[in-house]
Design an enzyme around this catalytic site. Sequence first.
Site, PDB file in Angstrom:
ATOM      1  N   ASP A  35       4.058 172.473  59.119  1.00 14.90           N
ATOM      2  CA  ASP A  35       3.598 171.885  57.865  1.00 14.90           C
ATOM      3  C   ASP A  35       4.633 170.920  57.318  1.00 14.90           C
ATOM      4  OD1 ASP A  35       1.142 173.082  57.523  1.00 14.90           O
ATOM      5  OD2 ASP A  35       1.993 174.886  56.632  1.00 14.90           O
ATOM      6  N   LYS A  92       0.228 168.906  55.199  1.00 11.17           N
ATOM      7  CA  LYS A  92      -0.745 168.512  54.173  1.00 11.17           C
ATOM      8  C   LYS A  92      -0.016 167.827  53.034  1.00 11.17           C
ATOM      9  CE  LYS A  92      -3.664 172.547  54.950  1.00 11.17           C
ATOM     10  NZ  LYS A  92      -2.765 173.386  55.731  1.00 11.17           N
ATOM     11  N   MET A  95       1.898 174.549  43.036  1.00 12.63           N
ATOM     12  CA  MET A  95       0.948 173.434  43.105  1.00 12.63           C
ATOM     13  C   MET A  95       0.484 173.035  41.705  1.00 12.63           C
ATOM     14  SD  MET A  95      -1.286 174.707  46.398  1.00 12.63           S
ATOM     15  CE  MET A  95      -1.226 176.460  46.048  1.00 12.63           C
TER      16      MET A  95
HETATM   17  N1  SAH Z   1       3.298 179.721  51.108  1.00 15.21           N
HETATM   18  C1  SAH Z   1       4.165 178.994  50.213  1.00 15.21           C
HETATM   19  C2  SAH Z   1       3.400 178.287  49.111  1.00 15.21           C
HETATM   20  C3  SAH Z   1       2.437 177.228  49.605  1.00 15.21           C
HETATM   21  S1  SAH Z   1       1.681 176.339  48.292  1.00 15.21           S
HETATM   22  C4  SAH Z   1       5.225 179.932  49.642  1.00 15.21           C
HETATM   23  O1  SAH Z   1       5.111 181.163  49.782  1.00 15.21           O
HETATM   24  O2  SAH Z   1       6.211 179.432  49.100  1.00 15.21           O
HETATM   25  C5  SAH Z   1       2.762 174.953  48.129  1.00 15.21           C
HETATM   26  C6  SAH Z   1       3.518 175.019  46.823  1.00 15.21           C
HETATM   27  O3  SAH Z   1       4.665 175.839  46.958  1.00 15.21           O
HETATM   28  C7  SAH Z   1       4.061 173.694  46.337  1.00 15.21           C
HETATM   29  O4  SAH Z   1       3.088 172.925  45.680  1.00 15.21           O
HETATM   30  C8  SAH Z   1       5.143 174.148  45.381  1.00 15.21           C
HETATM   31  O5  SAH Z   1       4.584 174.602  44.171  1.00 15.21           O
HETATM   32  C9  SAH Z   1       5.681 175.379  46.115  1.00 15.21           C
HETATM   33  N2  SAH Z   1       6.880 175.087  46.924  1.00 15.21           N
HETATM   34  C10 SAH Z   1       7.048 175.364  48.230  1.00 15.21           C
HETATM   35  N3  SAH Z   1       8.295 175.039  48.647  1.00 15.21           N
HETATM   36  C11 SAH Z   1       8.944 174.562  47.562  1.00 15.21           C
HETATM   37  C12 SAH Z   1      10.275 174.078  47.316  1.00 15.21           C
HETATM   38  N4  SAH Z   1      11.195 174.031  48.294  1.00 15.21           N
HETATM   39  N5  SAH Z   1      10.585 173.667  46.067  1.00 15.21           N
HETATM   40  C13 SAH Z   1       9.677 173.720  45.069  1.00 15.21           C
HETATM   41  N6  SAH Z   1       8.421 174.163  45.249  1.00 15.21           N
HETATM   42  C14 SAH Z   1       8.053 174.588  46.459  1.00 15.21           C
END
Ligand code: SAH
Length: 256
Positions: free
Chosen positions: A37, A59, A170
């Site tokens: 991803d 995405k 998100m």
């Molecule tokens: N499965 C992932 C979440 C996927 S949804 C998890 O458990 O972290 C994607 C969202 O995750 C982004 O829109 C943001 O809100 C958050 N996100 C993921 N990595 C991030 C990062 N390094 N810094 C800030 N937000 C992050």
Amino acid sequence: MTVTGRVDIVGGGPGALDLMTVRAWRLLARADVVVMDRLGPTDIDELLGPGVEIIDVGKHPGHHPVPQDEINAILVARARDGMRVVRLKGGDPFVFGRGGEEVAACRAAGVPVEVVPGVTSAVAVPEAAGIPVTHRGLSSGFHVVNGQAELTPSTLAALADDAVTTVVLMGVSALPRLIAAALRAGAKPERPVAIVESGHTPSQRTTRTTLGAAVTAAAIAGVRNPAVIVIGEVAREGLLDGLALVSGASVDRQAG
Ligand code: SAH
């Protein structure tokens, strides 16, 4: 048909290579194919064996270059070709990661599949900014939501509850709608808000504000994805000064 390949749905954490699990590293070292991803660790070449096929299905907010059905089909097809497939995802596969759908698709196709947990951004990104999602005396629980989804009564209740932290993933584009709903639900305008962008990466940045001022503050700062929004007392500036877990800094300090 007996399938000789397999799929591992692997949580990659928020982005830093050393925030992946040892199991994730081991599986990557033995993978024939990695399906990855945009979020999570992207700089993984050093962990892979020679000649590994990398398929990027990343995405972007608003548009989906590779639809989920197609991702599922890729996983199943490669495993049926006898390959060891690692499906590397940001954070944890089962937190807004559609990992469950990928598991179901593999099972339906008779493909052996396992899931490896990852460090979820819902907890680790606030942490990188020194924000504990719970804190004795301040927050007795946390509520994690997808900012793009319809607000449910339980989310509105969490937003208005001084003893609960709300963590929004998100949520950047949904911020105005979210804040308006929170204020309508009775949340106080002075409730602290922290917006943490690109947590655990060199470009990490935190914007501290309040519910009443958050929309303006986010616009002025030019807040962008990926970001985690934390709403609640724990987001107040100065709660845990000096806690910085950015980009391996603490590991380097210990090593030095
Ligand atoms: N499965 C992932 C979440 C996927 S949804 C998890 O458990 O972290 C994607 C969202 O995750 C982004 O829109 C943001 O809100 C958050 N996100 C993921 N990595 C991030 C990062 N390094 N810094 C800030 N937000 C992050």
